[in-house]
Design an enzyme around this catalytic site. Structure first.
Site, short mmCIF file in Angstrom:
data_model
loop_
_atom_site.label_atom_id
_atom_site.label_comp_id
_atom_site.label_asym_id
_atom_site.label_seq_id
_atom_site.Cartn_x
_atom_site.Cartn_y
_atom_site.Cartn_z
CG HIS A 31 7.91 12.66 9.11
ND1 HIS A 31 7.72 12.30 7.81
CD2 HIS A 31 9.15 12.26 9.45
CE1 HIS A 31 8.81 11.68 7.37
NE2 HIS A 31 9.70 11.65 8.34
CE1 TYR A 54 -4.21 1.74 0.46
CE2 TYR A 54 -2.64 3.40 1.18
CZ TYR A 54 -3.90 3.06 0.73
OH TYR A 54 -4.85 4.03 0.54
CG ASP A 82 14.40 9.05 7.30
OD1 ASP A 82 14.30 8.03 8.02
OD2 ASP A 82 14.13 10.20 7.69
CB SER A 123 7.80 9.34 12.53
OG SER A 123 9.07 8.85 12.21
CD GLN A 178 11.00 11.40 13.14
OE1 GLN A 178 9.97 11.12 12.58
NE2 GLN A 178 12.16 10.86 12.79
CD GLU A 215 0.33 -32.92 26.84
OE1 GLU A 215 -0.21 -32.96 25.72
OE2 GLU A 215 1.29 -32.16 27.11
CD GLN A 225 -11.65 2.46 -1.49
OE1 GLN A 225 -12.00 2.38 -0.32
NE2 GLN A 225 -11.39 3.62 -2.09
CG ASN A 227 -6.41 7.04 5.17
OD1 ASN A 227 -6.72 5.87 5.36
ND2 ASN A 227 -6.98 7.77 4.22
CD GLU A 234 9.91 5.46 13.39
OE1 GLU A 234 9.53 6.53 13.93
OE2 GLU A 234 9.59 5.12 12.24
CG HIS A 235 14.14 7.20 13.30
ND1 HIS A 235 12.82 7.62 13.26
CD2 HIS A 235 14.39 6.59 12.11
CE1 HIS A 235 12.31 7.28 12.09
NE2 HIS A 235 13.21 6.66 11.38
CG HIS A 281 -1.69 -36.81 20.26
ND1 HIS A 281 -3.03 -36.50 20.20
CD2 HIS A 281 -1.04 -35.75 19.73
CE1 HIS A 281 -3.17 -35.29 19.65
NE2 HIS A 281 -1.98 -34.82 19.37
#
Lengths: 438, 438
Positions: free
Chosen positions: A271, A139, A370, A246, A268, A424, A200, A223, A336-337, A429
């Protein structure tokens, strides 16, 4: 006027609590979005292409009365190649350098995971086979936040893993196609590009339609509608993590040019308003210099409004006792960074247990990572680096266990299995193992 | 009377559709469960131990007026060791052999993932570091389906990965403790055992309480409440897959004793009524022999009612054209357990792309793998083997990227990054790279 950025000191009595408050982020769930997404998923599952066409024409405002077939929404390989030829030479070269470096790093990742087998004394063979996924969906957001670098970072690991079919979906609001995104798709080895988006598109990839074969995994950012749809189809297909805002955490010993650190925080913060940029430093004078750099440089930034909100709401400059404490706090934040902007960064890197990506030394700005260092820029956010990893080749591979028991092996293993199975209460088994005993 | 098990033939015109119907399984979501779990999670997050105690006393009917402190619900290391000493010698030995073999296999897994670094000509270092999770929670069901083998299969990979703290939760309905489960915990290297269960245990592990530090990941099977709670805390902590009903697919060339194949089908079917057991074979006469074995052996099984329902509702004996077609169907089913019960199994295994675990040759009954071959018995169900893997050491490790750009590297990479950043409209990213240019 509010302070431009929060300042904290780890020696404050309520420091831990104030840091926790600063870090707290809870993704809100919107009932209206959840309900809309549920409806779209069910409709696409039932009506296939017809539903995808209707939603795409409506939500993406496809011009000229809308598309009349899915074929009209597909980008041919020729059109991708034409986009690659049409973009400015400098952009094309930059994309190609970045793609090459990303590919080299991810090929190194692939080498690490080869599977194994070993044979025991009685001839029993055990092992693990590693195979690629058959088909994946990527995506790519359209409109304002259309990032060709994301195309490279999502598609190249799949391609390196050996995925046969990489289907990219990217919405084209008002019918506008981003040539750099299409050029990146051409470079990254994408199999098909279909200009659909939203829930969709996720539904079409997960359930399949007349023209789109169902994929095995869906990756890539989107989104709130896309995130909700991905959560809902998880289990039918694999998904990557649902990304939060981020973050950058800079641990600095006070030896880096303060302008560099200020700009790294901006990179950063620009963003979006929810992005988080934090500096940890034992040197109060240095922190004051970074603050001055922020004040001086901010008015020069085109995205200064976003940066101002992000730094004001979620940013912080934190004075710590020493670099050891900075590392301890960095482990609790699991950013993250993580930039370790220091003269001898390795000594501090050795103390870090949790981070999506570590940028060592003052020349390793996050922005280099990046785009073009090679490692992936899709990284675990919101403290999930405690338990998860950057997107990688391994996300497009899976393992199968191999068990080939010899006749001799079945004699010893059968007795052990039967003992435990009876314990068990699973008699079939036990009998299944015992039937193989001589 | 209904047929004991569905029989299909791949040459039937509607075979594909009938197979899809047979395989279809959708986990139902129960609004009452969802709502109860939501309430329990919120309450434990807010009130901690007090809430956990209340729910445990109520739902697990803890005798003698209930536990009055969390300490009373904790099993000491001494009690675990006592359980290990108390169980029958044969059981103890079987557990120890199984644990040893599981450990050896998973240590082999760990060797494969060491991380890497490489240095480029300009001195830039890139790499990937692999580190264990700090703390994990293992959910072990109590009551009827208390499986010591699951303790080994969940805890040993975490232990091998290097996880410092492994917290096991296991409910003890009516205060009854399963000695074999505690013995398995002692063998597997579990750090703490707390006798709590349900959504309240998941909440305690995910959010932490006064006596339980929040973990980074929760693994292990549970009932609908546990599954719902795990889904809801996913993101705050990592989780393993939410398991569907267990499945076996046997591809047989007709050379295995039909009784063995019948019993292997039983060994899956006895798990529960929703379990699925399917045979693919090109030899109609052999299928008839397996059917006769099923009819003859079923009355001898203590769990025959469960087996009868499972085979009747979800099982099938399928005649295929040849072994090649069997392998193609096996790939579309992507079974949790795939037995290739054939004279020369490797030739068919080479054609398999998707399976949780492959059991090759007639001596490799699934039950051996369930207990003691070494590979994990926690495997992807419901076709998720298309994109996911057995539980393994890698589930208790994560990767961090390492980026250490040299001054020279920053000169070449900086120009590439800036070109792409300007192309994406992210000027602070571009400036951050450009500041490092000489």
């Amino acid at each position: 006027m509010n302070a431009m950025i929060t300042k904290l000191d780890s020696s404050q009595a309520d420091f831990k609590q104030r840091l926790d408050t600063l870090l707290a982020f809870e993704a809100s769930t919107d009932d209206a979005i959840e309900s809309a997404v549920g409806g779209i998923l069910a409709d696409v599952k039932k009506r296939g292409d017809a539903a995808v066409l209707e939603y795409t024409n409506r939500f993406d405002r496809i011009p000229n009365g809308g598309a009349t077939s899915m074929a009209a929404l597909e980008i041919s390989q020729e059109e991708m190649q034409a986009a690659l030829a049409a973009i400015p030479e400098a952009q094309r070269q930059a994309l190609e350098v970045a793609a090459h470096r990303v590919r080299v790093f991810h090929e190194r990742q692939k080498q690490e995971l080869n599977g194994f087998t070993y044979t025991e004394a009685d001839g029993t063979v055990l092992g693990q086979r590693v195979t690629p996924l058959d088909r994946v969906g990527i995506y790519v957001p359209g409109g304002k936040a259309a990032y060709p670098s994301s195309v490279l970072m999502n598609a190249i690991p799949a391609h390196v893993a050996g995925v046969e079919e990489i289907i990219m979906v990217v919405p084209t609001p008002d019918g506008v196609k981003n040539q750099m995104v299409l050029a990146a798709a051409a470079i990254a080895g994408v199999t098909r590009v279909i200009t659909i988006g939203g829930a969709q598109a996720v539904a079409a990839l997960a359930h399949g339609t007349e023209t789109i074969q169902a994929v095995d995994k869906i990756v890539g950012p989107g989104n709130a509608y896309v995130a909700s749809a991905k959560r809902r189809v998880f289990g039918i297909v694999g998904i990557d993590m649902i990304a939060g805002p981020s973050e950058i955490l800079i641990v600095c010993d006070g030896t880096t040019d303060p302008d560099w650190v200020a700009m790294d925080l901006f990179s950063q913060a620009e963003h979006d308003e929810l992005a988080q940029a934090i500096l940890l430093c034992p040197d109060a004078d240095y922190i004051a210099k970074v603050e001055a750099s922020i004040a001086r440089l901010l008015p020069t930034m085109p995205r200064q409004e976003v940066i101002r909100t992000s730094l004001g709401d979620r940013g912080a400059l934190i004075k710590v006792r020493d670099m050891d404490e900075a590392c301890a706090i960095a482990n609790s934040i699991a950013a993250e960074h993580l930039e370790i902007s220091a003269a001898e960064p390795q000594q501090w890197a050795d103390k870090i247990r949790h981070a999506g990506a570590m940028f060592l030394g003052r020349f390793s700005s996050e922005s280099l990572g990046d785009y073009c260092c090679g490692p992936n820029h899709v990284l675990p956010t919101s403290r999930t680096a405690r338990f998860s990893s950057p997107l990688g080749v391994y996300d497009f591979q899976k393992r199968s266990s191999i068990i080939h028991v010899s006749e001799a092996g079945a004699q010893t293993l059968g007795k052990v299995a039967a003992e435990l199975a009876y314990g068990e209460g699973l008699q079939a088994h036990a009998r299944s193992a015992e039937l193989r005993l001589k």
